[in-house]
Design a protein around this motif. Sequence first.
Motif, PDB file in Angstrom:
ATOM      1  N   VAL A  24       0.866  -1.179   0.000  1.00 18.51           N
ATOM      2  CA  VAL A  24       0.000   0.000   0.000  1.00 18.51           C
ATOM      3  C   VAL A  24       0.901   1.226   0.000  1.00 18.51           C
ATOM      4  CG1 VAL A  24      -1.796   1.273   1.230  1.00 18.51           C
ATOM      5  CG2 VAL A  24      -1.787  -1.236   1.272  1.00 18.51           C
ATOM      6  N   ASN A  25       0.742   2.121  -0.969  1.00 20.75           N
ATOM      7  CA  ASN A  25       1.642   3.279  -1.140  1.00 20.75           C
ATOM      8  C   ASN A  25       0.816   4.561  -1.261  1.00 20.75           C
ATOM      9  OD1 ASN A  25       3.944   4.793  -1.548  1.00 20.75           O
ATOM     10  ND2 ASN A  25       4.082   4.318  -3.732  1.00 20.75           N
ATOM     11  N   PRO A  26       0.400   5.146  -0.133  1.00 22.88           N
ATOM     12  CA  PRO A  26      -0.437   6.347  -0.204  1.00 22.88           C
ATOM     13  C   PRO A  26       0.310   7.534  -0.829  1.00 22.88           C
ATOM     14  CG  PRO A  26      -0.480   5.356   1.993  1.00 22.88           C
ATOM     15  CD  PRO A  26       0.627   4.706   1.235  1.00 22.88           C
ATOM     16  N   ASP A  27      -0.444   8.477  -1.357  1.00 17.00           N
ATOM     17  CA  ASP A  27       0.139   9.701  -1.905  1.00 17.00           C
ATOM     18  C   ASP A  27       0.643  10.604  -0.780  1.00 17.00           C
ATOM     19  OD1 ASP A  27      -0.460   8.950  -4.500  1.00 17.00           O
ATOM     20  OD2 ASP A  27      -2.435   9.914  -4.458  1.00 17.00           O
TER      21      ASP A  27
ATOM     22  N   VAL B 274      11.593  13.878   1.195  1.00 14.72           N
ATOM     23  CA  VAL B 274      10.619  13.532   2.223  1.00 14.72           C
ATOM     24  C   VAL B 274      10.252  14.802   2.981  1.00 14.72           C
ATOM     25  CG1 VAL B 274      10.143  12.195   4.299  1.00 14.72           C
ATOM     26  CG2 VAL B 274      11.521  11.194   2.462  1.00 14.72           C
ATOM     27  N   SER B 275       9.000  15.188   2.903  1.00 14.49           N
ATOM     28  CA  SER B 275       8.563  16.447   3.495  1.00 14.49           C
ATOM     29  C   SER B 275       8.469  16.358   5.004  1.00 14.49           C
ATOM     30  CB  SER B 275       7.195  16.842   2.929  1.00 14.49           C
ATOM     31  OG  SER B 275       6.225  15.854   3.231  1.00 14.49           O
TER      32      SER B 275
ATOM     33  N   ASN C 100       8.183  11.668  -1.103  1.00 18.99           N
ATOM     34  CA  ASN C 100       8.100  10.251  -0.770  1.00 18.99           C
ATOM     35  C   ASN C 100       7.477   9.984   0.595  1.00 18.99           C
ATOM     36  OD1 ASN C 100       9.281   9.465  -3.184  1.00 18.99           O
ATOM     37  ND2 ASN C 100      11.354   9.622  -2.370  1.00 18.99           N
ATOM     38  N   ARG C 101       6.972  11.010   1.249  1.00 10.62           N
ATOM     39  CA  ARG C 101       6.297  10.781   2.530  1.00 10.62           C
ATOM     40  C   ARG C 101       4.893  10.234   2.260  1.00 10.62           C
ATOM     41  NH1 ARG C 101       3.399  13.956   6.684  1.00 10.62           N
ATOM     42  NH2 ARG C 101       3.706  15.936   5.562  1.00 10.62           N
TER      43      ARG C 101
END
Length: 335
Positions: free
Chosen positions: A16-19, A112-113, A28-29
């Motif tokens: 699972v790769n959420p936006d 990564v924010s 990429n967070r």
Amino acid sequence: FSCSGTWGTNLCNVTVNPDSPLGIAGDNRNFEYNTTYTVTISDFQDLASASQDQLGDANGPNTMDPKVYTFTTESDDDAPYVDDETPTRGSGGNSVDTNIVIDVVDKKSANVSGVGLDATTCSFNVSSATFALTTYTSVSAEVSTAAIDYGTRFTINPGTDFGQNETVSISTFNCEDLVGNVMTTDNWTFITSDTDDPYVDQRDPANDAGADVDDVIVFHVKDDGSGVDLSELVVYVNGVYYTDGGGAGTVTTTGTAISFGSSLDFNGGNYVGDTTSFAGTAADYTITIDPEANFTSGESIPVLIYATDISGNIMQRDVYSITIGAGAAPSCGNG
């Protein structure tokens, strides 16, 4: 989600790769910081036949028992920082009327924010030798802001220009993210350009003025930028050249190079009782010329001055004249 195995085998790894929570392209967070998430896995079925009816087994397909678990994400403990700036820190040759552009971002790593920048907390100090220390914030009239990926771009348009060839100091401080992480103060400098030529001022006697036969000639050579290059300063009075140290030399004016076989030293000491001298700093040299022989009454004395500043800006040759005795000389100078 995606399955990294093969449907119909005994294993399927589901990813699972959420936006990005901030909606930033390339971020990429996947999750919010310091947040507990509940994961429920259910409704997966096997491929058992709907009519298997063997050994007392129920007909397929068989549905898994739900699986529920939780996880908690890490806290954001990374503070905002300056990601880019214009003029570039340490650079030279910048316009005296330059704007100052500062990008402040909140990132955990390159892609990564963080939780996000609170732009209202940021402060900026700007100062130089000619520009008094001024503190700006996002609400200052001279500051405009624009949203950028991971942070905010601050554009400072100072109310007055900086001086030429001076160091401008910038400090960015107090920026916080949305959970209170405070940036480490970031200091840097840049240098403005020098584009103006030296100039002659405070002539005594003035252009076209009268003088006594034994008068000295005094004038100032000034530069508002890097300063007058003393080694390139040449003075010509009534047929005699004067330079720093004396001797033969060459003077360059716009489009012209002039050579001379000898010159006197404008530091003085050219003869007994000589009061020829120079004083001051590169920003303002005072030159005093004391010819060895008196002038002749009634003659017009030409004074020519050649100068270059340390940045290489060449002054247009300065020419003026004085009249010895009564009367005024015909005008031949530029002030």
